[in-house]
Write an enzyme that holds these catalytic residues in place. Structure first.
Site, mmCIF file in Angstrom:
data_model
loop_
_atom_site.group_PDB
_atom_site.id
_atom_site.type_symbol
_atom_site.label_atom_id
_atom_site.label_comp_id
_atom_site.label_asym_id
_atom_site.label_seq_id
_atom_site.Cartn_x
_atom_site.Cartn_y
_atom_site.Cartn_z
ATOM 1 N N THR A 13 0.850 -1.056 0.108
ATOM 2 C CA THR A 13 -0.191 -0.066 -0.016
ATOM 3 C C THR A 13 0.820 1.385 -0.113
ATOM 4 O OG1 THR A 13 -1.914 -1.239 1.202
ATOM 5 C CG2 THR A 13 -1.674 1.324 1.459
ATOM 6 N N GLY A 15 4.321 1.417 -0.201
ATOM 7 C CA GLY A 15 5.116 1.160 -1.611
ATOM 8 C C GLY A 15 4.621 1.774 -2.888
ATOM 9 N N GLU A 128 9.858 10.346 8.224
ATOM 10 C CA GLU A 128 8.755 11.276 8.198
ATOM 11 C C GLU A 128 7.543 10.421 8.205
ATOM 12 O OE1 GLU A 128 6.711 14.097 9.275
ATOM 13 O OE2 GLU A 128 8.424 15.199 8.652
ATOM 14 N N GLY A 133 1.350 9.657 9.358
ATOM 15 C CA GLY A 133 1.160 9.548 7.820
ATOM 16 C C GLY A 133 1.478 10.869 7.228
ATOM 17 N N ILE A 135 1.150 13.893 7.873
ATOM 18 C CA ILE A 135 1.110 15.306 8.608
ATOM 19 C C ILE A 135 2.752 15.353 8.687
ATOM 20 C CG2 ILE A 135 0.644 16.196 10.648
ATOM 21 C CD1 ILE A 135 -1.654 14.157 11.094
ATOM 22 N N GLY A 186 -11.210 -2.320 5.499
ATOM 23 C CA GLY A 186 -9.554 -2.371 5.250
ATOM 24 C C GLY A 186 -9.288 -1.203 6.256
ATOM 25 N N LYS A 204 5.066 5.363 18.238
ATOM 26 C CA LYS A 204 5.000 6.720 17.955
ATOM 27 C C LYS A 204 5.541 7.544 18.942
ATOM 28 C CE LYS A 204 1.593 5.660 14.492
ATOM 29 N NZ LYS A 204 0.209 5.917 13.676
#
EC number: 1.1.1.3
Length: 434
Positions: A13, A15, A128, A133, A135, A186, A204
């Site tokens: 996804t 990549g 990053e 994601g 942001i 999903g 995180k």
């Protein structure tokens, strides 16, 4: 025009999203960098061929071909997990390649080793996409807020958990119903443990705390609780008293120690974090110079995360072109100035609490519970009792004034040991007055 060649490990996804961003923005990136930043080689064991629009890109099943290739400048690891991702990254670094990854589990647990290897080899590691994601959280903390002492980090960092809690709140559904629907669409993995039990969020938080405070931090130093015990009755209580339940990552800087915790929290409706909807993320930094800074956006997804990966690729490409490798340290602080983190014990935390006690509906039960709480110095602000359930069991919801975590734990252990207690007591911390 000079080429900056990218080798990609993993065409799933994120990549494929990264590849698409590089393709769609190729001309724009040329105008911004003065170089042709392009995908040159892909390694993936699950696909037989790349889509037609990537006809010029070489495909291999052997990641070592990407890692060792002399014509690759930047290796992008997007397979996730610890191994073999860690091995591929360290091999790439040893071969003199710059590395970009979205792998929060790897960076949070083995970042120290990876960054040390990169510094020794004079190459860069971009990460990053590991937090937030699309942001730009890492860059904001690493560079935009560099002049600040970071006083706190508070955020919603897992879109799956936020999606589940929002649907439970807005539609009155139970946890398992929403989870199954999220998996079917999903939004949640087949094994959702990392998302719903707070582990993904803890990964995180480790990364952000390391950068914010200049510390080495282990995952096991973060107190972590998930949302799987939250029920509609808890949601309804929160709503009645002006709160929404969110899974928050929270860290506060006490100078010589730092809070590090992930848990469900009742957030007042007037707070911005209470109103983050869907699968979105929001992360608030408080700096001594800027006060509060809130970053909000899509915390996952093919194209948003691909955008963040490409941002790292472009940063490194610019540094290659200008001979400025490692201009900004990986964790913002110079490696020699990083120190071991001292974590404030969760037991010393003071805040208001919500309790849901599940007991047999018998005379004297409520007075016994409040008596135990009182002996531990915990004062009750309000009580709400729902109708009787099967087998005469009733949930009793309580809102407590500010109390110490250690006292709360001792009191709930005593309450749960009562014969009339039918299930472990659920506690949720309340944000205000912490």
């Amino acid at each position: 025009m000079r080429e900056i060649r990218v080798g990609l490990i993993g065409f799933g996804t994120v990549g494929s999203g990264t590849a698409e961003v590089l393709r769609l923005q190729r001309e724009r990136l040329q105008r911004k960098t003065g170089a042709d930043v392009r995908l040159h080689r892909v390694a993936d064991i699950a696909i037989e061929q790349l889509p037609p629009e990537f006809a010029e890109v070489e495909l291999t099943r052997d990641a070592d071909e990407v890692v060792a290739a002399p014509d690759i400048d930047i290796v992008v690891e997007l397979i996730g997990g610890i191994e073999p991702a860690k091995t591929f990254i360290l091999k790439a670094i040893a071969a003199g390649k710059h590395v970009v990854t979205a792998n929060k589990a790897l960076i949070s647990q083995h970042g120290r080793e990876i960054f040390a290897a990169a510094a020794a080899a004079n190459v860069e590691v971009g990460f990053e996409a590991s937090v937030g994601g699309g942001i730009p959280v890492i860059k904001a903390l690493k560079e935009g807020l560099v002049a600040n002492r970071i006083e706190s980090i508070i955020g919603i960092m897992n879109g799956t958990a936020n999606y589940i809690l929002n649907r439970m709140t807005d539609e009155g559904l139970d946890f398992n119903t929403v989870l199954k629907d999220a998996q079917a669409h999903g939004y949640a993995e087949a094994d959702p443990t990392y998302d719903v039990e707070g582990i993904d969020t803890a990964h995180k938080l480790v990364i952000l705390m390391s950068m914010a405070y200049g510390v080495h931090l282990r995952l096991d130093q973060v107190s972590t609780e998930g949302i799987s015990n939250i029920e509609p009755v808890d949601i309804e209580f929160a709503r009645e008293f002006g709160y929404r339940i969110k899974l928050l990552a929270i860290s506060r800087n006490h100078g010589d120690s730092f809070e590090a915790r992930v848990h469900p929290t009742m957030v007042p409706n007037q707070e911005l974090l209470a109103n983050i909807g869907g699968a979105f993320n929001a992360i608030q930094f408080t700096g001594d110079m800027v006060d509060d800074v809130l970053l909000y956006g899509q915390g996952a997804g093919k194209m948003p995360t691909g955008s963040a990966v490409v941002a790292d690729i472009v940063d490194i490409a610019r540094n290659i072109l200008n001979g400025a490798i490692n201009r900004v340290p990986s964790l913002s602080y110079l490696p020699e100035n990083l120190r071991e983190a001292v974590i404030t014990p969760l037991a010393s935390l003071r805040c208001p609490y919500y309790f849901r006690v599940t007991v047999q509906d018998k005379p004297g039960v409520l007075s016994a519970i409040t008596g135990i709480l009182g002996r531990h110095g915990i004062s009750i602000q309000s009580v709400l009792q729902q109708g009787r359930e099967e087998k005469g069991v009733v949930p009793v919801m309580m809102r407590a004034y500010e109390a110490e975590e250690e006292a709360v734990r001792a009191a709930l252990k005593e309450i749960d040991a009562l014969e009339v207690c039918a299930a472990p007591t659920v506690k949720i911390r309340i944000m205000e007055d912490e």
